[in-house]
Design a protein around this motif. Structure first.
Motif, mmCIF file in Angstrom:
data_model
loop_
_atom_site.group_PDB
_atom_site.id
_atom_site.type_symbol
_atom_site.label_atom_id
_atom_site.label_comp_id
_atom_site.label_asym_id
_atom_site.label_seq_id
_atom_site.Cartn_x
_atom_site.Cartn_y
_atom_site.Cartn_z
ATOM 1 N N LYS A 58 -100.717 -9.054 -20.512
ATOM 2 C CA LYS A 58 -101.290 -8.056 -19.609
ATOM 3 C C LYS A 58 -102.714 -8.407 -19.170
ATOM 4 O O LYS A 58 -103.426 -7.565 -18.625
ATOM 5 C CB LYS A 58 -101.276 -6.681 -20.275
ATOM 6 N N LEU A 59 -103.118 -9.634 -19.390
ATOM 7 C CA LEU A 59 -104.452 -10.056 -18.953
ATOM 8 C C LEU A 59 -104.617 -9.858 -17.449
ATOM 9 O O LEU A 59 -103.750 -10.234 -16.658
ATOM 10 C CB LEU A 59 -104.669 -11.536 -19.280
ATOM 11 N N LYS A 60 -105.730 -9.285 -17.064
ATOM 12 C CA LYS A 60 -106.057 -9.183 -15.640
ATOM 13 C C LYS A 60 -106.806 -10.431 -15.176
ATOM 14 O O LYS A 60 -106.711 -10.826 -14.019
ATOM 15 C CB LYS A 60 -106.901 -7.936 -15.385
ATOM 16 N N ILE A 61 -107.555 -11.014 -16.086
ATOM 17 C CA ILE A 61 -108.270 -12.246 -15.773
ATOM 18 C C ILE A 61 -107.263 -13.373 -15.605
ATOM 19 O O ILE A 61 -106.215 -13.389 -16.253
ATOM 20 C CB ILE A 61 -109.282 -12.583 -16.896
ATOM 21 N N ARG A 62 -107.553 -14.303 -14.711
ATOM 22 C CA ARG A 62 -106.667 -15.432 -14.479
ATOM 23 C C ARG A 62 -107.230 -16.680 -15.152
ATOM 24 O O ARG A 62 -108.411 -16.999 -14.992
ATOM 25 C CB ARG A 62 -106.481 -15.670 -12.975
ATOM 26 N N ILE A 63 -106.374 -17.362 -15.904
ATOM 27 C CA ILE A 63 -106.788 -18.537 -16.662
ATOM 28 C C ILE A 63 -106.445 -19.799 -15.870
ATOM 29 O O ILE A 63 -105.321 -19.963 -15.392
ATOM 30 C CB ILE A 63 -106.089 -18.587 -18.038
ATOM 31 N N VAL A 64 -107.422 -20.683 -15.749
ATOM 32 C CA VAL A 64 -107.243 -21.927 -14.994
ATOM 33 C C VAL A 64 -107.596 -23.106 -15.899
ATOM 34 O O VAL A 64 -108.697 -23.162 -16.450
ATOM 35 C CB VAL A 64 -108.139 -21.950 -13.736
ATOM 36 N N ALA B 279 -113.520 -15.119 -26.140
ATOM 37 C CA ALA B 279 -114.271 -15.207 -24.885
ATOM 38 C C ALA B 279 -113.428 -14.713 -23.710
ATOM 39 O O ALA B 279 -113.932 -14.021 -22.813
ATOM 40 C CB ALA B 279 -114.714 -16.648 -24.651
ATOM 41 N N ILE B 280 -112.142 -15.057 -23.715
ATOM 42 C CA ILE B 280 -111.241 -14.610 -22.645
ATOM 43 C C ILE B 280 -111.112 -13.091 -22.653
ATOM 44 O O ILE B 280 -111.209 -12.435 -21.604
ATOM 45 C CB ILE B 280 -109.855 -15.269 -22.802
ATOM 46 N N LEU B 281 -110.902 -12.520 -23.824
ATOM 47 C CA LEU B 281 -110.727 -11.070 -23.924
ATOM 48 C C LEU B 281 -112.003 -10.322 -23.545
ATOM 49 O O LEU B 281 -111.954 -9.263 -22.898
ATOM 50 C CB LEU B 281 -110.291 -10.701 -25.347
ATOM 51 N N GLU B 282 -113.141 -10.868 -23.930
ATOM 52 C CA GLU B 282 -114.415 -10.241 -23.567
ATOM 53 C C GLU B 282 -114.616 -10.284 -22.050
ATOM 54 O O GLU B 282 -115.027 -9.290 -21.437
ATOM 55 C CB GLU B 282 -115.571 -10.957 -24.262
ATOM 56 N N ALA B 283 -114.323 -11.438 -21.457
ATOM 57 C CA ALA B 283 -114.462 -11.569 -20.005
ATOM 58 C C ALA B 283 -113.490 -10.647 -19.280
ATOM 59 O O ALA B 283 -113.832 -10.038 -18.259
ATOM 60 C CB ALA B 283 -114.221 -13.021 -19.599
ATOM 61 N N ASP B 284 -112.280 -10.527 -19.810
ATOM 62 C CA ASP B 284 -111.273 -9.653 -19.205
ATOM 63 C C ASP B 284 -111.740 -8.203 -19.232
ATOM 64 O O ASP B 284 -111.602 -7.467 -18.249
ATOM 65 C CB ASP B 284 -109.954 -9.814 -19.957
ATOM 66 N N GLU B 285 -112.318 -7.809 -20.347
ATOM 67 C CA GLU B 285 -112.806 -6.434 -20.497
ATOM 68 C C GLU B 285 -113.953 -6.142 -19.533
ATOM 69 O O GLU B 285 -114.107 -5.017 -19.049
ATOM 70 C CB GLU B 285 -113.258 -6.211 -21.943
ATOM 71 N N LYS B 286 -114.746 -7.165 -19.230
ATOM 72 C CA LYS B 286 -115.897 -6.985 -18.343
ATOM 73 C C LYS B 286 -115.526 -7.116 -16.866
ATOM 74 O O LYS B 286 -116.395 -7.020 -16.003
ATOM 75 C CB LYS B 286 -116.986 -7.995 -18.702
ATOM 76 N N GLY B 287 -114.257 -7.392 -16.591
ATOM 77 C CA GLY B 287 -113.814 -7.442 -15.205
ATOM 78 C C GLY B 287 -113.918 -8.794 -14.533
ATOM 79 O O GLY B 287 -113.812 -8.886 -13.304
ATOM 80 N N VAL B 288 -114.129 -9.842 -15.315
ATOM 81 C CA VAL B 288 -114.165 -11.192 -14.740
ATOM 82 C C VAL B 288 -112.785 -11.525 -14.187
ATOM 83 O O VAL B 288 -111.767 -11.258 -14.826
ATOM 84 C CB VAL B 288 -114.584 -12.227 -15.811
#
Length: 257
Positions: A57-63, A21-30
């Motif tokens: 290298k994740l662009k998405i930030r995990i909280v 789910a994280i990788l999919e969201a990252d790919e979609k620009g979340v």
């Protein structure tokens, strides 16, 4: 569902789902993903640190939401409180709460020796006291988790307020005491189509762990907010940010204001 999260043999499959789910969201620009409840357990993925280390290298930030939850607990304690009782396991939220209270000069009476030892080892010394009493306790504010033992609850004074720091509420065994909500806030008035976030919370009330991710995104913070390390000094910052975005604290009963 909670049983599956606690079972070691399910951890790999659960983490695979979260990671996908994280990788999919990252790919979609979340920009930000909040892990919510259960998905941020220390024994599951180190409060989300596993994903950050595996994918640097994740662009998405995990909280993981722990700082927001801790801020809600600290600000749920009635003003003027000088002493509290702490009962429960030393989670990331619990550690942040105890540390913040001790810094503010609030005496924290720890019921269990193991947790007291861990806190001392982590550097919390001032205003931390190990309980030596087997009788009733004088503080009327208790910080508890959902697993608080019956015999511990029975030692609280009449009129005590139990404030949970856990994701799930404790069993309400005392009719002469008050049980506050698990860490949560009212959503902004402008928010639409919101019922209750969890089945034990009221209408338009959202868990603090979820709010943490929303505030992180609204503030545009660039760093991850997850893992075992905890910036205790951010509690005030994130609390003020939540209020600024019109999240509102849940009220205590008049007798505890």
């Amino acid at each position: 569902m909670r049983r599956q999260y606690k079972s070691q043999r399910h951890h790999t499959s659960i983490n695979n789902i979260i990671e996908a789910a994280i990788l999919e969201a990252d790919e979609k620009g979340v920009r930000v993903m909040s892990l919510g409840l259960m998905n941020n357990r220390e024994e599951l993925n180190g409060y989300g640190e596993m994903y950050v280390q595996k994918h640097p290298k994740l662009k998405i930030r995990i909280v993981d939401g722990s700082i927001m939850a801790a801020a809600v607990v600290v600000n749920s304690i009635p003003k003027g409180t000088t002493e509290v009782v702490f009962s429960g396991n030393l989670t990331k939220v619990a550690s942040a709460v105890v540390f913040a209270l001790c810094l503010k000069g609030v005496k924290v009476v720890v019921l269990r020796e193991e947790e007291h030892r861990k806190l001392i080892k982590s550097g919390v010394v001032e205003n931390l006291v190990l309980s030596t009493s087997n009788n009733h306790y004088s503080p009327t504010v208790w910080l508890v988790e959902d697993g608080i033992r019956k015999e511990e609850q029975m030692k609280a004074k009449e009129g005590t307020i139990f404030i949970p720091f856990s994701q799930f509420p404790p069993n309400k065994l005392r009719e002469d005491c008050f049980y506050h909500s698990t860490p949560a806030m009212l959503v902004p008035k402008s928010t639409q189509n919101i019922d209750s976030c969890e089945n034990w919370l009221g209408r338009r009330v959202m868990s603090a762990w979820r709010i943490g991710g929303i505030v992180h995104a609204l503030e545009g913070w660039e760093e991850h907010d997850c893992g075992n390390t905890c910036n205790f000094f951010r509690l005030h910052t994130i609390w003020e940010a939540a209020l600024r975005h019109d999240f509102q604290p849940l009220l205590l009963p008049p007798s505890h204001l």
